[in-house]
Design a protein around this motif. Structure first.
Motif, PDB file in Angstrom:
ATOM      1  N   UNK A 352     -66.461 -12.979  48.158  1.00  0.00           N
ATOM      2  CA  UNK A 352     -65.976 -11.743  48.570  1.00  0.00           C
ATOM      3  C   UNK A 352     -66.396 -11.017  47.390  1.00  0.00           C
ATOM      4  N   UNK A 353     -66.476 -11.172  46.149  1.00  0.00           N
ATOM      5  CA  UNK A 353     -67.010 -10.236  45.057  1.00  0.00           C
ATOM      6  C   UNK A 353     -68.442 -10.179  45.328  1.00  0.00           C
ATOM      7  N   UNK A 354     -69.280 -11.168  45.818  1.00  0.00           N
ATOM      8  CA  UNK A 354     -70.706 -11.083  46.133  1.00  0.00           C
ATOM      9  C   UNK A 354     -70.991 -10.079  47.226  1.00  0.00           C
ATOM     10  N   UNK A 355     -70.186  -9.910  48.135  1.00  0.00           N
ATOM     11  CA  UNK A 355     -70.613  -9.261  49.498  1.00  0.00           C
ATOM     12  C   UNK A 355     -69.919  -8.030  49.687  1.00  0.00           C
ATOM     13  N   UNK A 356     -68.674  -7.697  49.281  1.00  0.00           N
ATOM     14  CA  UNK A 356     -67.931  -6.565  49.480  1.00  0.00           C
ATOM     15  C   UNK A 356     -68.581  -5.413  49.009  1.00  0.00           C
ATOM     16  N   UNK A 357     -69.100  -5.414  47.938  1.00  0.00           N
ATOM     17  CA  UNK A 357     -69.879  -4.107  47.145  1.00  0.00           C
ATOM     18  C   UNK A 357     -70.654  -3.578  48.195  1.00  0.00           C
ATOM     19  N   UNK A 358     -71.431  -4.672  48.570  1.00  0.00           N
ATOM     20  CA  UNK A 358     -72.592  -3.964  49.731  1.00  0.00           C
ATOM     21  C   UNK A 358     -72.296  -3.866  51.097  1.00  0.00           C
ATOM     22  N   UNK A 359     -70.995  -4.001  51.426  1.00  0.00           N
ATOM     23  CA  UNK A 359     -70.548  -3.941  52.806  1.00  0.00           C
ATOM     24  C   UNK A 359     -70.238  -2.525  53.418  1.00  0.00           C
ATOM     25  N   UNK A 366     -62.427  -4.654  56.098  1.00  0.00           N
ATOM     26  CA  UNK A 366     -61.109  -5.414  56.234  1.00  0.00           C
ATOM     27  C   UNK A 366     -61.040  -6.718  56.253  1.00  0.00           C
ATOM     28  N   UNK A 367     -62.094  -7.438  56.865  1.00  0.00           N
ATOM     29  CA  UNK A 367     -62.114  -8.725  57.081  1.00  0.00           C
ATOM     30  C   UNK A 367     -62.039  -9.409  55.611  1.00  0.00           C
ATOM     31  N   UNK A 368     -62.593  -8.908  54.783  1.00  0.00           N
ATOM     32  CA  UNK A 368     -62.847  -9.320  53.208  1.00  0.00           C
ATOM     33  C   UNK A 368     -61.360  -9.298  52.676  1.00  0.00           C
TER      34      UNK A 368
END
Length: 379
Positions: A352-359, A366-368
């Protein structure tokens, strides 16, 4: 001895591969039209806007074609060679609805209908029109009126001879053909189809809320499937046969005599871990002859990811994680949900921490936000 046109049509229909051929008139009152209008007014058709847009034409067979006097209603048996419910006990395999495991029935039946229509045109005067599923014509009420069976408590057609497994086709004609006796309801006190539904899609007997139906959710719904239904999907990745397969009248059913309707080997028990890796060209190749292709690769992979999330197969994370970068938001979002079910809390938080910032897509963000699994779930 000279035979009637009705007898000639029945014989020709059987020779073309249809298992049942019956007739009904289409000039009298049509209560099914009012029921459909109420269904749409309640919003139970969900995102199937075409139902509302074509409501007037669906209100009566003659609203489609005012000159019609009779309907030739045809059924083609697509009975499976196995019990569809058994695959639900194998969560790493994908369950595809029986009707979609063979060739696309629309193309098959429409071709046969056109041949039958040509034969009818050569036998008598009057115009005629052919219909198979995609036209704004209510085939199931017509089939009941013609005596092919009855609409059961799950709203699908049930036949005493073929159980749940009949594809329908209709020819409307200007000819006044002698009608057959209408079908009679033989559901009795049975409610097996209502009770088995994983998402409780039947508000009452003979009523369906498509918005809760797995067939609707996996085929018609374009965006993410609501979280409340995802676990209930199990390993169903295209349609659902539960309410059909459980019907006691299937004890009289036989497997399809049309070989093109038999399940292709690749679609009988496909591995979810293989399906989830399909790109668009390989998806199109695998489903080239069948109806699954119409939902497209992205929606199909969405369904497969939800099924993987339900599988308990932690090893599948290897093929799911690359889809966090898939171009389609609906795929990325489904991948998030699947991983939230398969990873332990710590591993999921790292992702989550790796992907959320760039999403950037709000739906995927919202899925995260989905809570990671409780301690003790698969890691």
């Amino acid at each position: 001895m000279t035979i009637s046109i009705s007898e000639a049509v029945r014989k020709r229909a059987h020779d073309l591969g249809f298992d049942v051929c019956r007739f009904t008139e289409v000039e009298s009152a049509w209560p099914a039209g009012a029921r459909l209008a109420e269904y749409v007014a309640q919003g139970r058709h969900g995102e199937m806007d075409w139902m509302a847009e074509t409501l007037t034409r669906r209100s009566h067979p003659r609203a489609m074609w005012p000159a019609a006097r009779s309907a030739v209603v045809l059924g083609m048996n697509y009975g499976p060679q196995h019990d569809p419910l058994t695959l639900l006990d194998h969560p790493t395999r994908g369950a595809i609805s029986v009707y979609a495991q063979g060739d696309d029935y629309h193309e098959l039946i429409k071709g046969r209908l056109k041949q039958l229509a040509s034969f009818m045109a050569s036998q008598g005067e009057g115009e005629l029109k052919v219909f198979v599923d995609t036209a704004p014509l209510m085939e199931k009420p017509l089939a009941e009126r013609a005596g092919l069976g009855w609409q059961g408590k799950h709203t699908n057609l049930v036949s005493r001879e073929f159980g749940s497994w009949l594809f329908l086709g209709v020819i409307l004609t200007e000819l006044a053909l002698a009608p057959d006796a209408a079908g009679q309801d033989h559901c009795g006190q049975c409610r097996a189809c209502l009770d088995i539904c994983p998402t409780k899609a039947f508000p009452a007997p003979y009523q369906l809320d498509a918005r809760r139906c797995i067939s609707y959710l996996t085929i018609e719904l374009k965006g993410p499937i609501p979280v409340e239904f995802r676990a209930a999907l199990g390993n169903r990745i295209y349609g659902c046969d539960d309410c059909l397969a459980v019907c006691p009248w299937n004890k009289f059913a036989t497997s399809a005599r049309e070989k093109r309707l038999h399940a292709r080997q690749a679609l009988k028990e496909p591995r979810l871990s293989d399906l989830v890796q399909l790109d668009d060209p390989t998806f199109r190749l695998l489903f080239a002859k069948g109806p699954v292709k119409r939902i497209g690769r992205d929606r199909f992979i969405r369904n497969v990811l939800y099924a993987i999330g339900n599988s308990g197969d932690a090893g599948a994370t290897v093929v799911v994680e690359p889809l966090l970068s898939d171009p389609a938001p609906v795929v990325r979002g489904a991948a998030v949900w699947a991983l939230s079910r398969l990873h332990g809390a710590e591993a999921f938080e790292t992702l989550r921490l790796a992907h959320l910032p760039g999403e950037r897509d709000e739906d995927v963000r919202a899925e995260w936000a989905i809570l990671p699994p409780r301690e003790g779930q698969a890691a």
